[in-house]
Design an enzyme around this catalytic site. Structure first.
Site, short mmCIF file in Angstrom:
data_model
loop_
_atom_site.label_atom_id
_atom_site.label_comp_id
_atom_site.label_asym_id
_atom_site.label_seq_id
_atom_site.Cartn_x
_atom_site.Cartn_y
_atom_site.Cartn_z
N ARG A 33 0.82 -1.22 0.00
CA ARG A 33 0.00 0.00 0.00
C ARG A 33 0.84 1.26 0.00
NH1 ARG A 33 -2.55 0.26 6.14
NH2 ARG A 33 -0.56 0.09 7.26
N LYS A 189 -0.20 -19.88 20.12
CA LYS A 189 1.22 -19.71 20.42
C LYS A 189 1.57 -18.24 20.62
CE LYS A 189 3.07 -18.00 16.50
NZ LYS A 189 4.06 -16.88 16.43
N ARG A 253 7.82 -10.71 18.38
CA ARG A 253 7.17 -9.47 18.79
C ARG A 253 6.20 -9.73 19.93
NH1 ARG A 253 5.50 -8.57 12.65
NH2 ARG A 253 5.10 -10.78 13.10
N ASN A 254 5.53 -10.88 19.90
CA ASN A 254 4.58 -11.19 20.98
C ASN A 254 5.30 -11.39 22.30
OD1 ASN A 254 1.70 -11.54 19.79
ND2 ASN A 254 3.03 -12.55 18.30
#
Ligand SMILES: NC(=O)C1=CN([C@@H]2O[C@H](COP(=O)(O)OP(=O)(O)OC[C@H]3O[C@@H](n4cnc5c(N)ncnc54)[C@H](OP(=O)(O)O)[C@@H]3O)[C@@H](O)[C@H]2O)C=CC1
Ligand SMILES: O=C(CO)COP(=O)(O)O
Length: 325
Positions: A33, A189, A253-254
């Protein structure tokens, strides 16, 4: 043999998958985008925003999201945008995607519908052949060609599996015909990666880490035992492999979100950071889905409570230890 593949999403996973697949097909078209990303891929063979040091293969080209003819020309399309964007994007490209072979790599759960990505895509396109790809696959390592395993969730049609095996031939693959269960592994997860980050922000010893990891995996397996038709799911890449990758590795990142929230470095506006934290978006849905199956998920609830700012890790964790399965 598929010769032209589209990838929707010019971010880390879209770019990584494009690089891998481009070595196996004639052309890969990445749809993004941002004009500057499209230009950098087409002009410099590089996605300067996500992988500034990576030279992309010359048969990878980029188009803006609105290029309908470009998408219509693709024989197969891989959907690699955050789960929150999937329905909007697939709805907007319905005419170009209908009838095509589609693969989702997104790991999320729509709320409040509790639908997985393949279910959303089927809603919007009516396509019978929708597959998912999920496993221990950090995008940067995929992009640079390192070995990775992944589970393909797909119907049992041998030609479908052959097509997928060729597209993702650089990966070590296992298969499941329970697409929903494969996708739910990817959702779960991420929740436990946040939870392990939270736990490790307070309890730093090895025994404590692996004790909690085991509690998470046990809760995950209780849920999967209740919902999965595939009784072998527990040892597949989408489950054991991806659970361990993201719960144990700070690159996740989690997990990083869990560490930062646990240390009170960030509070709830983190969602506006622009970083794709899939687990924070899906934890509420996974709790509700479990409740619909009369399953209690104390660790998932712990994650939700701390993310919601209701409690901090220390206040909440006693409840987890007492109630965890
Ligand atoms: N990164 C990884 O290691 C892995 C990620 N995944 C999964 O892949 C999915 C995508 O995540 P990931 O690539 O990591 O995320 P990133 O944040 O790296 O990239 C997301 C991409 O989606 C684009 N995007 C976001 N919203 C829209 C929209 N409305 N229209 C068009 N494009 C949009 C972003 O555009 P812009 O650049 O303009 O913001 C960006 O290009 C997630 O579900 C994730 O769980 C799966 C395995 C590994
Ligand atoms: O799904 C992933 C690796 O398989 C990426 O994990 P994070 O979204 O936690 O970075």
């Amino acid at each position: 043999m598929i010769s032209k593949v589209g990838v929707i999403g010019a971010g880390s996973m879209g770019t990584a998958v494009a690089q891998s697949i481009s070595r196996r097909v004639g052309e890969v078209i990445v749809f993004g985008r941002r004009q500057e990303i499209v230009d950098s891929i087409n002009t410099d063979n590089c996605n300067k925003r996500y992988f500034p040091g990576l030279r992309l293969n010359p048969n990878i080209h980029a188009r803006l999201m609105g290029d309908r003819q470009g998408l219509a020309d693709c024989e197969a399309v891989i959907i690699a945008v955050p789960s929150s964007e999937v329905r909007f994007i697939v709805n907007a490209t319905h005419d170009e995607l209908t009838g095509k072979f589609l693969v989702t790599v997104a790991k999320g759960l729509e709320y409040p519908s509790l639908k997985t990505m393949s279910e959303i895509i089927r809603d919007e396109t009516g396509n019978p052949d929708i597959a998912c790809f999920s496993g221990p696959t950090f995008a940067d390592e995929v992009a640079y060609g390192h070995i990775a395993g992944a589970t393909i969730g797909a119907g049992g049609d041998p030609s479908l599996r052959a097509t997928i095996s060729n597209l993702f031939g650089e990966f070590i693959l296992d298969f499941s015909d329970d697409i929903r269960a494969v996708e739910l592994c990817g959702v779960l997860k991420n929740v436990y990666a946040i939870g392990t980050g939270m736990w490790d922000s307070v309890y730093g010893n090895h025994n404590e880490h692996y004790t909690f990891l085991n509690m998470c995996y046990k809760e995950m397996c209780i849920f999967l035992r209740a919902i999965s038709r595939d009784k072998g799911i527990f040892t597949k890449f989408c489950c054991f492999g991806d659970f361990n990758l993201t719960a144990n590795v700070d690159k996740s990142r989690n997990r990083t979100l869990g560490l930062m929230v646990g240390k009170k470095i960030v509070k709830t506006p983190y969602l506006e950071s622009g970083v794709t934290f899939e687990g924070s978006r899906s934890v509420k849905g996974i709790i509700e889905l479990a409740e619909n199956h009369s399953i209690d998920m104390p660790i998932a609830r712990f994650v939700y409570d701390v993310l919601s700012g209701n409690n901090n890790v220390r206040e909440s964790v006693d409840g987890v230890i007492r109630k965890a399965p």
